[in-house]
Motif scaffolding. Sequence first.
Motif, PDB file in Angstrom:
ATOM      1  N   ILE A  54      -5.648  14.713  27.115  1.00  0.00           N
ATOM      2  CA  ILE A  54      -6.937  14.236  28.149  1.00  0.00           C
ATOM      3  C   ILE A  54      -5.823  12.882  28.232  1.00  0.00           C
ATOM      4  O   ILE A  54      -5.858  12.437  29.394  1.00  0.00           O
ATOM      5  N   GLY A  55      -5.305  11.990  27.055  1.00  0.00           N
ATOM      6  CA  GLY A  55      -4.648  10.841  27.712  1.00  0.00           C
ATOM      7  C   GLY A  55      -3.555  10.726  28.061  1.00  0.00           C
ATOM      8  O   GLY A  55      -3.617  10.158  28.461  1.00  0.00           O
ATOM      9  N   TYR A  56      -3.308  11.924  28.025  1.00  0.00           N
ATOM     10  CA  TYR A  56      -1.620  12.263  28.558  1.00  0.00           C
ATOM     11  C   TYR A  56      -1.772  12.362  30.383  1.00  0.00           C
ATOM     12  O   TYR A  56      -1.251  12.549  30.437  1.00  0.00           O
ATOM     13  N   LEU A  57      -2.423  13.483  30.222  1.00  0.00           N
ATOM     14  CA  LEU A  57      -3.584  13.325  31.954  1.00  0.00           C
ATOM     15  C   LEU A  57      -3.835  12.479  32.747  1.00  0.00           C
ATOM     16  O   LEU A  57      -2.840  11.942  33.507  1.00  0.00           O
ATOM     17  N   ILE A  58      -4.231  11.114  31.632  1.00  0.00           N
ATOM     18  CA  ILE A  58      -4.335  10.185  32.408  1.00  0.00           C
ATOM     19  C   ILE A  58      -3.634   9.477  32.725  1.00  0.00           C
ATOM     20  O   ILE A  58      -3.574   8.717  33.164  1.00  0.00           O
ATOM     21  N   ALA A  59      -2.392   9.286  31.481  1.00  0.00           N
ATOM     22  CA  ALA A  59      -1.584   8.057  31.623  1.00  0.00           C
ATOM     23  C   ALA A  59      -0.517   8.545  32.607  1.00  0.00           C
ATOM     24  O   ALA A  59       0.249   7.347  33.532  1.00  0.00           O
ATOM     25  N   SER A  60      -0.497   9.966  33.204  1.00  0.00           N
ATOM     26  CA  SER A  60       0.598  10.645  34.075  1.00  0.00           C
ATOM     27  C   SER A  60       0.026   9.999  34.969  1.00  0.00           C
ATOM     28  O   SER A  60       0.198   9.696  35.983  1.00  0.00           O
ATOM     29  N   GLY A  61      -1.435  10.402  35.342  1.00  0.00           N
ATOM     30  CA  GLY A  61      -1.696  10.194  36.760  1.00  0.00           C
ATOM     31  C   GLY A  61      -1.580   8.797  37.295  1.00  0.00           C
ATOM     32  O   GLY A  61      -1.259   8.343  38.217  1.00  0.00           O
ATOM     33  N   THR A  62      -2.101   7.331  35.838  1.00  0.00           N
ATOM     34  CA  THR A  62      -2.284   6.150  36.296  1.00  0.00           C
ATOM     35  C   THR A  62      -0.797   6.379  37.049  1.00  0.00           C
ATOM     36  O   THR A  62      -0.364   4.708  37.738  1.00  0.00           O
ATOM     37  N   THR A  63      -0.031   6.584  35.982  1.00  0.00           N
ATOM     38  CA  THR A  63       1.840   5.867  36.248  1.00  0.00           C
ATOM     39  C   THR A  63       2.261   6.867  37.515  1.00  0.00           C
ATOM     40  O   THR A  63       2.878   5.733  38.446  1.00  0.00           O
ATOM     41  N   LEU A  64       1.897   7.635  38.083  1.00  0.00           N
ATOM     42  CA  LEU A  64       2.166   8.412  39.086  1.00  0.00           C
ATOM     43  C   LEU A  64       1.474   7.375  40.761  1.00  0.00           C
ATOM     44  O   LEU A  64       1.922   7.317  41.618  1.00  0.00           O
ATOM     45  N   ILE A  65      -0.142   7.210  40.383  1.00  0.00           N
ATOM     46  CA  ILE A  65      -0.424   5.664  41.399  1.00  0.00           C
ATOM     47  C   ILE A  65       0.468   4.883  41.582  1.00  0.00           C
ATOM     48  O   ILE A  65       0.760   4.060  42.531  1.00  0.00           O
ATOM     49  N   ILE A  66       0.333   4.104  40.245  1.00  0.00           N
ATOM     50  CA  ILE A  66       1.848   3.013  40.205  1.00  0.00           C
ATOM     51  C   ILE A  66       2.893   3.220  40.864  1.00  0.00           C
ATOM     52  O   ILE A  66       3.058   2.586  41.374  1.00  0.00           O
ATOM     53  N   VAL A  67       3.135   4.053  40.728  1.00  0.00           N
ATOM     54  CA  VAL A  67       4.552   4.572  41.718  1.00  0.00           C
ATOM     55  C   VAL A  67       5.079   4.869  42.832  1.00  0.00           C
ATOM     56  O   VAL A  67       5.547   4.084  43.477  1.00  0.00           O
ATOM     57  N   ILE A  68       3.775   4.845  43.038  1.00  0.00           N
ATOM     58  CA  ILE A  68       3.569   5.542  44.580  1.00  0.00           C
ATOM     59  C   ILE A  68       2.918   3.713  45.193  1.00  0.00           C
ATOM     60  O   ILE A  68       4.140   3.943  46.492  1.00  0.00           O
ATOM     61  N   LYS A  69       2.345   3.344  44.782  1.00  0.00           N
ATOM     62  CA  LYS A  69       1.823   2.235  44.881  1.00  0.00           C
ATOM     63  C   LYS A  69       3.359   1.341  45.693  1.00  0.00           C
ATOM     64  O   LYS A  69       3.371   0.541  46.022  1.00  0.00           O
ATOM     65  N   THR A 126       6.378  16.828  32.186  1.00  0.00           N
ATOM     66  CA  THR A 126       5.722  17.437  30.876  1.00  0.00           C
ATOM     67  C   THR A 126       6.402  18.285  30.660  1.00  0.00           C
ATOM     68  O   THR A 126       5.870  18.503  29.098  1.00  0.00           O
ATOM     69  N   LEU A 127       7.191  19.488  30.954  1.00  0.00           N
ATOM     70  CA  LEU A 127       8.027  20.612  29.861  1.00  0.00           C
ATOM     71  C   LEU A 127       8.759  19.440  28.729  1.00  0.00           C
ATOM     72  O   LEU A 127       8.755  19.740  27.833  1.00  0.00           O
ATOM     73  N   PHE A 128       9.452  18.198  28.750  1.00  0.00           N
ATOM     74  CA  PHE A 128      10.403  17.567  28.570  1.00  0.00           C
ATOM     75  C   PHE A 128       9.173  17.040  27.261  1.00  0.00           C
ATOM     76  O   PHE A 128       9.931  17.248  25.481  1.00  0.00           O
ATOM     77  N   ILE A 129       8.017  16.882  27.519  1.00  0.00           N
ATOM     78  CA  ILE A 129       7.502  15.861  26.012  1.00  0.00           C
ATOM     79  C   ILE A 129       6.649  17.483  25.524  1.00  0.00           C
ATOM     80  O   ILE A 129       6.519  16.889  23.821  1.00  0.00           O
ATOM     81  N   ALA A 130       6.196  18.575  26.240  1.00  0.00           N
ATOM     82  CA  ALA A 130       5.825  19.334  25.931  1.00  0.00           C
ATOM     83  C   ALA A 130       7.007  20.682  24.473  1.00  0.00           C
ATOM     84  O   ALA A 130       6.596  20.653  23.620  1.00  0.00           O
ATOM     85  N   THR A 131       8.290  19.657  24.577  1.00  0.00           N
ATOM     86  CA  THR A 131       9.348  20.311  23.759  1.00  0.00           C
ATOM     87  C   THR A 131       9.938  19.669  22.999  1.00  0.00           C
ATOM     88  O   THR A 131      10.983  19.959  21.727  1.00  0.00           O
ATOM     89  N   ARG A 132       9.110  18.231  22.505  1.00  0.00           N
ATOM     90  CA  ARG A 132       9.663  17.378  21.402  1.00  0.00           C
ATOM     91  C   ARG A 132       8.512  17.867  20.061  1.00  0.00           C
ATOM     92  O   ARG A 132       7.705  18.969  19.729  1.00  0.00           O
ATOM     93  N   PRO A 133       9.471  18.050  18.791  1.00  0.00           N
ATOM     94  CA  PRO A 133       9.215  18.363  17.836  1.00  0.00           C
ATOM     95  C   PRO A 133       7.871  17.470  17.267  1.00  0.00           C
ATOM     96  O   PRO A 133       6.995  18.202  16.809  1.00  0.00           O
TER      97      PRO A 133
END
Length: 281
Positions: free
Chosen positions: A241-256, A215-222
Amino acid sequence: MSDDNRELTTLEKSYLRSFQLRLTLLKWILLLFGATSLVLGLVLPPALIFARQDVSDIQSFTVIATSLFIFATGLLFTGYGLRQSLRPKSKSTQLRGTLLETRIYVRGSAYYRYFINDIQICWPPGAEDIIRPLIGTYVSLRVAMIEIEPHARLNTILSRFSRKTIKRQPSGYGIVLNHQTAINIHKTLKKYGRHYLLLHQIKWVLGLGLWTAFTLFIATRPYIFTTISKPNIFLFLLMLIGYLIASGTTLIIVIKSYQNLRKRLNPQYNETPHEERLKGN
């Protein structure tokens, strides 16, 4: 507290040591932060005196006041680090009483602590669903005790500055070993390995750390700064909102994906839920 004590098993002693190590680490963090603050508080005024550039009286006063505040903070943290020693008991104890929950708010986040009388109860990681219905009820827990031996003189000094904080400190820590059929630490560690609970906790901490770093990496992009600087709050909220949905979905996919990978590499991979594992099943 009752007298029906028994010797801790080898696995229970290992579990107790992991808690003691965590508390000792916290103590050294307090001491390190306190010592750093003390040095910083002592160094700032001489640095101001020997500085070549001219500074105004207001700036001098601000630096001196800040250094005094930092020095006082360092003294308090050093005192808290030195004020108590930890003494684990070799026998378990049956602890009985009403389970109480207290909340501590730090920068908007709530941290929960549980008590029976003045004993802080330390539950195994992932036991939230077990704890919730017990709050405010009379419970009986088999615990391993870590007694706190406070330094009397330091406690007297610290109580003059932060009496409320001193009063909130427990007289000891009760590490839960057994609760009815819901928790059996010895059976859990015997079946899943002595470091199972530690690894379970580290897994979530590591996941949170990686998410925060990303998140910090994304937040510091120009382009993020460019978007924020624009007076279009709708676009910014949409991106958030898009970032939260995307990161949450990615986390679920990684766990599965991780679980599926474990199953393919090891067909005998145990899918038993964590709550069942706490029972030793």
